[in-house]
Write an enzyme that holds these catalytic residues in place. Structure first.
Site, PDB file in Angstrom:
ATOM      1  N   HIS A   1       0.553  -1.202   0.504  1.00  0.00           N
ATOM      2  CA  HIS A   1       0.007  -0.143   0.255  1.00  0.00           C
ATOM      3  C   HIS A   1       0.934   0.977  -0.239  1.00  0.00           C
ATOM      4  O   HIS A   1       0.617   2.129  -0.455  1.00  0.00           O
ATOM      5  CB  HIS A   1      -1.358  -0.112   0.888  1.00  0.00           C
ATOM      6  CG  HIS A   1      -2.026  -0.882   1.493  1.00  0.00           C
ATOM      7  ND1 HIS A   1      -1.740  -2.360   0.954  1.00  0.00           N
ATOM      8  CD2 HIS A   1      -3.542  -1.168   1.248  1.00  0.00           C
ATOM      9  CE1 HIS A   1      -3.503  -3.221   1.232  1.00  0.00           C
ATOM     10  NE2 HIS A   1      -4.387  -1.847   1.004  1.00  0.00           N
ATOM     11  N   GLY A   2       2.093   1.284   1.007  1.00  0.00           N
ATOM     12  CA  GLY A   2       2.936   2.271   0.426  1.00  0.00           C
ATOM     13  C   GLY A   2       4.115   2.162   1.237  1.00  0.00           C
ATOM     14  O   GLY A   2       4.305   1.151   2.644  1.00  0.00           O
TER      15      GLY A   2
END
Lengths: 370, 473
Positions: free
Chosen positions: B325-326
């Site tokens: 996701h990041g």
């Protein structure tokens, strides 16, 4: 018998094996049976057409209902003002002696009754909003001339900072302008096919073009519309001073003159002024261009002063180009914060002072033969 | 190019018109879609088309070599080439800065200065989606579950198919490639369902998500000015925002694909109605969670080899899933948090099962409290996800409560106003277990619902482009 949830990371057989190894039987509840799915349903072409047409029709009806409502009860002060003033113009039964045109500084700054008392005759205040620019003055003047012929005089009251602007499309859409009127002056906002299409959308599709107004109406239906009191001569009385608004406006105006220190008369205003001059010479009436009232601290600011001078030079040059055009209140009438509702909007007591000063200068011009 | 940008409708109408005119030739349609997909992606930044092309080319040839090779060693090497090249692209553009900064910070703690060069690498949009999609292809060939695509164009289209290129769903070759390889028949059901998905997707995105973004951004970005119920509202607003934003975009992607005769997988199945963490991951971003299950969790051992290994596998999967996701520590915390609650629920399940559970364990708790508990746990997780720093996370947990401020009513009203229509539809979808319940309505009510949706899109749709949240992935 044991009951257990089926994990997304566990297959039935894996968990079953584990449970069996511990001597337990297992009843697995497959979560997948509880998950929603997409159950696709067939549809006939007739059904699809019905939905498309039905939705389109209902959307048109919704838009029409929104349009009807906004024409009667729009909570948008600026739009309501434009609609009201145009209606006032169209509802005039008799000619007037003094036609007061301009922006919102004149709308709540010029009291026609003082014109009546001092100059004699009748006056009507048809000032709207700055984003209409002087183009709005031209269209109103032409409509008036077509019905009643020339008045004794036309007064244009504008705040200094409308002269660089072009008329905005959303504002143009509020006035009942014909395509011929638009084609005669061709505002910047209507040039090109895209803008012409968007103007039609702004006029006829409020569901899209007035979404902010509608969203506020739907979300906050209990909120009353802005206080709005136009007297029979078109003057809007404003009682409450708004010091916070004045201070906020002050900063914004200063920011603008700092960011754009060189003044340039917009194409829209240039064409409008040329047209006004031509009408005045053709129909033999005088036009008086006045600066609207101004917040005194703004006028006293040096940076502002330099910008303001450039605007005055342009207006002076325009006034000098015709014996029918006169510049009055070249030095604006300024007011302290407690007499203002904005940096160029006065409250009623200040409006009396402003109008008296305006009338006095007009009288001075007329008697001196300037 | 974003779906809700001004130019996209014109782009799609042009492509769709051409697509329909080529209905006699599947090959021509595929070439058109491939070109359109590259234009779509290149419109954002043409330079990153090279990465897309590189990943596609490597995996296409690796797929063929894998299929032809009988040597297990060679097959492993080829698979490693595919996985490493995709992860290298992903790692360079997405994670280099994060790991470099974190390492430098760590050295700093010991008084050492790290002379790293800051590369200021731009993150190509959709990179996490298409690299994972491409990797699944070679892995499935390696496992013998798939034969490689004969056509480079078709495979390239599988990787770059524009409706799902930048924000999913992450498709499997077994699902999408056969559709690309076969003639597509666009049925009335496709048009009907596709239109609804696009409409509903836009509603979720530009009405619900973008309006709630105004609240959540205001509260999270100025968090120190807020306390009590305002922070709770901020978390709620973000929870609805991220769901509406992501699922809205997925719906639009699936709707556009349906108009062209493609069926993409359902990516969201009412996640906030989940009753447990595992149920949540069956409903939220299904394409990613199933990808992680099939290509990470199960290869790690899955549910075999005892409880300790299962917990380890869950934790690793959630950790790596969170990093997907990041590249930031708050995502790592979010992933670890979800890993922990997955493990806790699993332990609870096992103990209840072993104890012969009547009256114990989650299964015996009524559904509504289970849903509520899971919703609260999910909301807590979103705090980690949304906050920009550990200090902010601490602040939110320490100061959230029930105290009101002058703005609380305004925030609460806006949250309720924009969430209510979504909630009504979702409850209907949940009760009927049918995500397409709206299109089952008779014509007149359906017309009313569609008019309502369109009117709200016109009136409340946020006009300036609010960046789709998942684009940072």
């Amino acid at each position: 018998m044991s009951v257990n949830l089926l994990s997304s990371f566990t297959s039935n057989s894996e968990l079953g094996d584990e449970m069996a190894s511990r001597g337990k039987k297992m009843v697995a509840i497959d979560l997948n049976t509880r998950l929603p799915r997409e159950h696709v349903k067939g549809i006939s072409p007739r059904g699809m057409s019905g939905i498309l047409l039905g939705t389109g029709l209902m959307l048109v009806l919704t838009n029409s209902a929104a349009r009807w409502y906004l024409e009667k009860h729009t909570p948008n002060l600026g739009y309501r003002l434009i609609q009201s003033k145009w209606k006032m113009l169209e509802d005039l039964q008799r000619p007037v002696d003094w036609l007061v045109l301009g922006d919102s500084s004149g709308n709540q700054g010029v009291i026609p009754e003082i014109f009546n008392e001092t100059l004699g005759g009748t006056a009507v205040n048809l000032c709207t909003v700055g984003d209409f620019t002087a183009l709005g003055d031209v269209w109103m003047l032409e409509r008036y001339l077509a019905r009643f012929g020339p008045p004794r005089g036309v007064v244009l009251v504008h705040v200094y900072d409308i002269w660089w602007r072009s008329a905005t499309r959303s504002i143009l859409a509020q006035a009942p302008l014909s395509s011929e009127e638009l084609e005669n002056l061709v505002p910047e906002a209507t040039r090109g096919l895209r803008n012409k299409v968007l103007l039609i959308v702004d006029r006829h599709v409020p569901l899209y073009s007035q979404n902010v107004t509608l969203s506020n109406l739907v979300r906050f239906p209990w909120r009353s519309g802005p206080r709005f009191a136009l007297d029979a001569h078109g003057f809007m009385t404003w009682i409450e001073a708004l010091p916070h608004t004045v201070k906020r406006d002050y900063e914004q105006h200063l920011t603008h003159v700092r960011d754009e220190p060189l003044f340039q008369l917009s194409r829209d205003n240039r064409r409008a002024l040329a047209r006004i001059r031509a009408l005045a010479e053709q129909h033999d009436f005088d036009v008086y261009i006045a600066n609207g009232p101004l917040f005194e601290e703004l006028y006293d600011n040096g940076e502002f002063g330099r910008y303001f001078e450039q605007v005055q030079d342009t207006l002076r040059a325009f006034a000098a180009s015709s014996r029918r055009v006169h510049q009055v209140l070249r030095d604006p009438i300024t007011f302290p914060v407690h007499q203002m509702a904005g940096v160029d909007h006065v409250i009623y007591p200040a409006a009396k002072l402003y109008t008296n000063a305006l009338v006095a200068e007009i009288i001075a011009h007329r008697t001196s033969g300037r | 190019m974003l779906f809700h940008s001004f130019i996209f409708p014109f782009f799609f109408l042009l492509v769709y018109g051409l697509y329909l005119s080529m209905s006699r030739s599947r090959a021509a349609q595929n070439i058109l879609l491939l070109i359109a997909s590259y234009v779509f992606y290149g419109y954002w930044d043409w330079r990153f088309l090279s990465l897309l092309a590189l990943s596609t080319t490597i995996d296409f040839f690796v797929g063929h070599w894998l299929h032809r090779s009988n040597s297990q060693r060679r097959r492993k090497l080829l698979l490693t080439l595919s996985v490493c090249s995709n992860l290298a692209i992903l790692g360079t553009f997405k994670y280099f800065g994060f790991f470099a900064d974190s390492f430098a910070h760590l050295l700093n703690l010991f008084g050492l200065q790290a002379g790293f060069v800051s590369l200021n690498i731009v993150l190509p949009i959709g990179i996490s989606f298409y690299t994972f999609q491409s990797m699944s292809y070679t892995i499935d060939i390696y496992r013998g579950k798939l034969t490689p695509s004969r056509s480079f164009v078709n495979f390239a289209l599988f990787v770059a198919f524009f409706p799902q290129l930048v924000a999913g769903p992450i498709e499997r070759a077994a699902n999408l490639l056969p559709q690309i390889n076969s003639p597509r028949k666009i049925t009335a059901a496709h048009l009907d369902t596709g239109s609804f998905l696009i409409l509903w997707g836009y509603f979720k995105k530009v009405v619900v998500a973008d309006n709630l973004a105004a609240i959540s951004d205001q509260i999270f970005e100025g968090y120190s000015q807020f306390h009590g119920i305002d922070l709770v509202i901020g978390v709620l607003a973000f929870s609805v925002q991220i769901y509406a934003d992501f699922s809205g975009y997925s719906d639009i992607a699936r709707g556009l694909a349906k108009l062209m005769g493609f069926d993409l997988m359902v990516n969201f199945k009412l996640p906030y109605f989940a009753v447990s963490p595992s149920d949540f991951w069956l409903r939220w971003h299904v394409s990613l969670s199933t990808w992680l299950r099939d290509y990470l969790y199960i290869p790690l051992g899955g549910n075999r080899h005892g409880s300790t290994k299962i917990y380890r596998n869950l934790a690793i999967t959630m950790l790596l899933g969170s990093l997907w996701h990041g590249a930031a520590w708050n995502f790592v915390l979010w992933g670890l948090y979800h890993g922990v609650i997955l493990i806790v629920y699993r332990i609870w399940d096992e103990r209840a099962a072993l104890a012969g559970s009547r009256g114990r364990g989650p299964i015996n708790v009524p559904i509504l409290p289970r849903m509520l508990l899971m919703l609260i746990l999910t909301l807590i997780g979103w705090v980690f996800f949304r906050c920009a720093s550990l200090a902010q996370i601490y602040y939110v947990f320490a100061n959230a409560g029930l105290t009101l401020s002058e703005q609380s009513l305004h925030f609460a009203y806006a949250l309720a106003f924009f969430t209510l229509p979504l909630l009504v539809v979702q409850v209907c979808q949940h009760v009927t277990r049918d995500l397409l319940i709206v299109i089952k309505l008779p014509i007149l009510p359906r017309v009313v619902v569609y008019t309502f949706i369109l009117s709200w899109i016109f009136i409340f749709g946020v006009r300036e482009s609010v960046e789709f949240i998942y684009f940072q992935f």
